[in-house]
Design a protein around this motif. Structure first.
Motif, PDB file in Angstrom:
ATOM      1  N   GLY A 191      22.422 -13.029  -0.872  1.00 14.09           N
ATOM      2  CA  GLY A 191      23.172 -14.026  -0.114  1.00 14.09           C
ATOM      3  C   GLY A 191      23.470 -15.229  -0.985  1.00 14.09           C
ATOM      4  O   GLY A 191      22.970 -15.343  -2.103  1.00 14.09           O
ATOM      5  N   SER A 192      24.291 -16.130  -0.467  1.00 15.83           N
ATOM      6  CA  SER A 192      24.634 -17.318  -1.252  1.00 15.83           C
ATOM      7  C   SER A 192      24.957 -18.489  -0.337  1.00 15.83           C
ATOM      8  O   SER A 192      25.322 -18.313   0.828  1.00 15.83           O
ATOM      9  N   TYR A 193      24.796 -19.667  -0.892  1.00 14.55           N
ATOM     10  CA  TYR A 193      25.186 -20.902  -0.219  1.00 14.55           C
ATOM     11  C   TYR A 193      26.243 -21.550  -1.094  1.00 14.55           C
ATOM     12  O   TYR A 193      25.968 -21.997  -2.218  1.00 14.55           O
ATOM     13  N   ASP A 194      27.482 -21.559  -0.606  1.00 11.73           N
ATOM     14  CA  ASP A 194      28.603 -22.075  -1.394  1.00 11.73           C
ATOM     15  C   ASP A 194      28.763 -23.570  -1.194  1.00 11.73           C
ATOM     16  O   ASP A 194      28.483 -24.111  -0.121  1.00 11.73           O
ATOM     17  N   THR A 195      29.251 -24.212  -2.228  1.00 11.07           N
ATOM     18  CA  THR A 195      29.452 -25.651  -2.157  1.00 11.07           C
ATOM     19  C   THR A 195      30.598 -26.038  -3.076  1.00 11.07           C
ATOM     20  O   THR A 195      31.223 -25.191  -3.708  1.00 11.07           O
ATOM     21  N   VAL A 196      30.878 -27.317  -3.126  1.00 16.12           N
ATOM     22  CA  VAL A 196      31.835 -27.861  -4.077  1.00 16.12           C
ATOM     23  C   VAL A 196      31.025 -28.315  -5.281  1.00 16.12           C
ATOM     24  O   VAL A 196      30.148 -29.169  -5.152  1.00 16.12           O
ATOM     25  N   GLY A 197      31.289 -27.729  -6.432  1.00 14.56           N
ATOM     26  CA  GLY A 197      30.561 -28.133  -7.627  1.00 14.56           C
ATOM     27  C   GLY A 197      31.162 -29.391  -8.217  1.00 14.56           C
ATOM     28  O   GLY A 197      30.790 -30.506  -7.882  1.00 14.56           O
ATOM     29  N   TYR A 198      32.140 -29.215  -9.055  1.00  9.91           N
ATOM     30  CA  TYR A 198      32.793 -30.336  -9.746  1.00  9.91           C
ATOM     31  C   TYR A 198      34.109 -30.640  -9.046  1.00  9.91           C
ATOM     32  O   TYR A 198      34.999 -29.791  -8.980  1.00  9.91           O
ATOM     33  N   ALA A 199      34.249 -31.832  -8.491  1.00  7.68           N
ATOM     34  CA  ALA A 199      35.480 -32.212  -7.791  1.00  7.68           C
ATOM     35  C   ALA A 199      36.379 -32.996  -8.731  1.00  7.68           C
ATOM     36  O   ALA A 199      36.038 -34.092  -9.173  1.00  7.68           O
ATOM     37  N   ASP A 200      37.541 -32.419  -9.043  1.00  6.76           N
ATOM     38  CA  ASP A 200      38.471 -33.020  -9.990  1.00  6.76           C
ATOM     39  C   ASP A 200      39.564 -33.813  -9.282  1.00  6.76           C
ATOM     40  O   ASP A 200      40.039 -34.826  -9.782  1.00  6.76           O
ATOM     41  N   ASN A 201      39.981 -33.318  -8.113  1.00 10.48           N
ATOM     42  CA  ASN A 201      41.082 -33.953  -7.392  1.00 10.48           C
ATOM     43  C   ASN A 201      40.925 -33.651  -5.911  1.00 10.48           C
ATOM     44  O   ASN A 201      40.366 -32.610  -5.543  1.00 10.48           O
ATOM     45  N   ILE A 202      41.410 -34.536  -5.061  1.00 10.13           N
ATOM     46  CA  ILE A 202      41.212 -34.368  -3.623  1.00 10.13           C
ATOM     47  C   ILE A 202      42.456 -34.782  -2.858  1.00 10.13           C
ATOM     48  O   ILE A 202      43.147 -35.742  -3.229  1.00 10.13           O
ATOM     49  N   GLU A 203      42.762 -34.042  -1.800  1.00 11.99           N
ATOM     50  CA  GLU A 203      43.865 -34.357  -0.888  1.00 11.99           C
ATOM     51  C   GLU A 203      43.350 -34.163   0.529  1.00 11.99           C
ATOM     52  O   GLU A 203      42.746 -33.134   0.855  1.00 11.99           O
ATOM     53  N   SER A 231      29.071 -35.900   8.154  1.00 13.79           N
ATOM     54  CA  SER A 231      28.454 -34.581   8.016  1.00 13.79           C
ATOM     55  C   SER A 231      29.513 -33.524   7.710  1.00 13.79           C
ATOM     56  O   SER A 231      29.812 -32.652   8.524  1.00 13.79           O
ATOM     57  N   PRO A 232      30.118 -33.600   6.511  1.00 13.61           N
ATOM     58  CA  PRO A 232      31.158 -32.627   6.144  1.00 13.61           C
ATOM     59  C   PRO A 232      30.587 -31.220   6.022  1.00 13.61           C
ATOM     60  O   PRO A 232      29.415 -31.032   5.700  1.00 13.61           O
ATOM     61  N   ILE A 233      31.446 -30.225   6.289  1.00 13.05           N
ATOM     62  CA  ILE A 233      31.017 -28.820   6.308  1.00 13.05           C
ATOM     63  C   ILE A 233      31.954 -27.990   5.428  1.00 13.05           C
ATOM     64  O   ILE A 233      33.177 -28.102   5.526  1.00 13.05           O
ATOM     65  N   PHE A 234      31.358 -27.173   4.568  1.00 15.53           N
ATOM     66  CA  PHE A 234      32.153 -26.255   3.743  1.00 15.53           C
ATOM     67  C   PHE A 234      32.861 -25.256   4.647  1.00 15.53           C
ATOM     68  O   PHE A 234      32.249 -24.651   5.523  1.00 15.53           O
TER      69      PHE A 234
END
Length: 702
Positions: A342-354, A379-382
């Motif tokens: 199994g895995s828990y996904d996330t945002v690693g390196y954030a370069d740009n955002i919209e 409380s943001p959610i992937f």
């Protein structure tokens, strides 16, 4: 330096000696002046925003106890329910002030190595509601932690090993320190010894039987960079970076000896031991399983391939592997063939955002596009992600599609179902895309030395080149509004391109500026950031003849990106600078937000600011800015009074030049006793004065 060994006849050499005596101090003075300017530009602005939420960031550490995994995700301690390893679920989190690089659970507490903030203690007795209990700010950079009894042992980087008394979790106190005279990267405790992975110094063994006075017992200098260490029986297992896995016999702690080694051809950053197996986290090769029943000859028995592996812990039948993209749980019941469970996904390196609606769309470097539900900013959610073929650098959103730039491609992703984004089409760029803007049926790409490219996106599954305009400089940034594209063109300045006929874009207007990095457009104004005057505002009501209105240079620095919302411009320049632009002739810095990890982009939605915070993922800030202010810190605002503007023609195009006349001194309301000097100015002034006297004396001697 001139010495008596130089003969009188060697005139040229003597002259060189004299010149060096005079020139070297002036070189040093120039260096000090450079530092002064740097300090001045880096002086922090008042923080007028506060963090209210965070999501993502690199996961560098994990500890497992029972049905819970505790991970450091950027600056968050996240608690995962792993009762079902195939589907880990986040049940609680708490935000610290710094990136988390180590965590260890003991009893009801999580002991966190939080970088510059040292040791942080969190009560995790209720996993769904972790509570900050206490902290101790170590002198160095807390990179790893181990707990034994009433003491926490912190690998404090350049400060060595710190021992903290945690018998009162609300008020931990310093007990002792061993200065490694190098970098303490990781620590493991066994009995009365602390085993340190000490970078270039290899393995250090420290006697901690007297916690207030730890002493070096023995050391073994590995050939690589000792990054992590595990202890089992009479052996330590060292993750030695490019040197692979090194096994050291510690049966005699005062004289540890080499036992065995396995060179992986990768980079081993983490290690864990269970029974007859060592599990190595190899950054480029993934999880490697070694049979260590014969420590002199470790043998690889199995592997699980994944990328960017940084840390590892083993509990029961599973290895928990930290990567830049999340946590992966690997079934190791069969050491010869470990498999992902199994895995828990996330945002690693954030370069740009919209930000659009309830979602934030992140250009997530090697992970492509990540979508985060921000309906509750605290409380943001992937939500979902779409992979990449290359390094994603920028993102724009329009309708049901996200437009993601990679180094040489534009990817179009269908985001109508945020939990399952689907790649729709792609376009190969004739260069390297640095920015993208979308308007109507077209995407406008800033393609560096190739200028501006216009891509027809009316059919998302088959985008195609429509037109191109090769600017004179280096196109870093682009904004599109109506019939015009506005380009920050590096040393080409501010460029306006008529795009009313997309297949044949033509130059409409131009304004010579310093090196232009970023541009945004709102209404009749363009907001350009360049290297000499900072933020410059142009009236673009007549695109063929943009008029410079005002500028603000304080605190601006090198721009990563710029956003405009209402009366404010938000400039990402590794930190965040907020400029009041309600008076276009007199913009003024109102404040900002400093970040140790670099703010690369900002997107505004209501009173929330969503920032791409590099290896800390995304950070959500709140501001209640309303009224403009007239000063920041000890700086007085002085607007240029005399600007003369001249126009000239270049190939039928109007190009404006501004000559700024000297400013008149103004009285300010700053109290007389308050220094206006740049930080460090007084010291540098004294040093410069002494050097000038020295140079004069040396000249007289000669």
């Amino acid at each position: 330096m001139y010495t008596s060994g130089i003969s009188i006849g060697e005139q040229g050499v003597l002259l060189m000696g004299i010149n060096r005596q005079i020139i070297y101090p002036f070189i040093f003075v120039a260096f000090l002046v450079t530092i002064t300017v740097t300090i001045a530009s880096a002086a922090s602005v008042p923080e007028v925003v506060k963090p209210v939420g965070h999501f993502g960031g690199y996961i560098e550490t994990v500890d497992v106890v029972g049905n819970y995994a505790y991970i450091g995700q950027g600056q968050d301690l996240v608690i995962l329910d792993i009762a079902n390893p195939s589907s880990p679920v986040s049940v609680g989190r708490i935000m610290t002030k710094n990136l988390i690089s180590g965590v260890k659970i003991s009893g009801n507490y999580a002991y966190v190595a939080a970088g510059d903030d040292g040791l942080v203690i969190v009560d995790v007795s209720n996993p769904s509601s972790p509570i900050l209990k206490g902290s101790y700010d170590t002198p160095g950079y807390a990179s790893s932690i181990s707990v034994s009894g009433n003491y926490a042992y912190v690998a404090d980087d350049y400060n060595g090993l710190d021992i903290i008394d945690i018998s009162n979790s609300s008020s931990p106190i310093f007990k002792g320190n061993y200065n490694t005279s190098g970098y303490a990267r990781a620590v493991a405790i066994s009995g009365k010894y602390a085993y340190l992975a000490a970078g270039d110094n290899g393995l250090l063994i420290v006697d901690i039987s007297n916690p207030s006075s730890p002493i070096l017992k023995g050391n073994y200098d590995t050939s690589g960079i000792a990054c992590s260490v595990a202890v089992s029986g009479n052996y330590t297992y060292v993750a030695d970076g490019d040197n692979g896995l090194v096994i050291v016999d510690i049966s005699n702690p005062s004289s540890p000896t080499f036992k065995g080694k396995y060179y992986t051809t990768g980079s081993v950053y983490g290690v864990a031991v269970s029974g007859n197996y060592a599990y190595a986290a190899d950054f480029t090769k993934g999880l490697l399983v070694f049979d260590i029943s014969n420590p002199s000859f470790p043998v690889i028995t199995g592997s699980y391939t994944t990328l960017d592996v940084d840390g590892i812990t083993v509990s029961g039948n599973y290895a928990y592997v930290t990567t830049y993209r999340g946590l992966e749980i690997v079934d190791i019941r069969r050491p010869s063939s470990p498999v992902l469970k199994g895995s828990y996904d996330t945002v690693g390196y954030a370069d740009n955002i919209e930000v659009s609606g309830n979602y934030a769309y992140i250009a997530n470097s090697i992970m492509g596009l990540a979508i985060i539900d921000i309906s509750n900013p605290s409380s943001p959610i992937f939500k979902g992600s779409s992979g990449t073929d290359d390094y994603s650098t920028d993102v724009a959103v329009s309708g049901n599609y996200a437009y993601v730039t990679e180094f040489s491609d534009l990817k179009i992703v269908d985001i109508s179902n945020p939990s399952s984004p689907i790649r729709k089409g792609s376009y190969t760029i004739k260069g390297s895309a640095e920015d993208v803007a979308v308007s109507g049926n077209y995407a406008y790409l800033a393609v560096g030395d190739k200028g501006l490219e216009i891509v027809d996106i009316s059919h998302p599954s088959s985008p195609k080149l429509k037109g191109r305009y090769n600017t004179a400089g280096h196109a870093h940034s682009v904004a599109a509004s109506g019939n015009y594209a506005y380009v920050a063109d590096g040393d080409g300045g501010f460029v306006v391109v008529d795009i009313s006929t997309p297949s044949s874009p033509i130059l409409k207007g131009k304004y010579e500026t310093g090196y232009a990095d970023c541009v945004a457009v709102s209404g009749n104004y363009a907001y350009l950031v360049e290297d000499s005057d900072g933020l410059v505002i142009f009236d673009i009501s007549n695109p063929s003849s943009p008029i410079r209105k005002g500028s603000e240079s304080r605190h601006i620095g090198i721009c990563k990106d710029i956003s405009v919302s209402g009366n404010y411009a938000y400039i990402a320049n590794s930190g965040l600078v907020i400029v009041n632009i309600s008076n276009s002739s007199s913009p003024i810095v109102e404040g900002g937000f400093d970040s140790s990890w670099g703010i690369l982009d900002a997107s505004i939605s209501g009173d929330s600011i969503y920032v791409a915070n590099s290896n800390n993922g995304i950070l959500i800030l709140k501001t209640d800015l309303e009224q403009p202010v007239t000063s920041v810190g000890n700086f007085s605002i002085i607007q240029p009074e005399n600007n003369t503007q001249s126009l000239k023609q270049e190939n039928g195009t109007t190009v404006a030049n501004v000559k700024q006349m000297p400013e008149q001194k103004k009285e300010t309301s700053t109290p007389a006793k308050e220094s206006k000097k740049t930080p460090g100015f007084e010291i540098i002034y004294e040093v410069v004065s002494l050097l000038v006297v020295f140079c004069i004396k040396e000249s007289n001697k000669r």
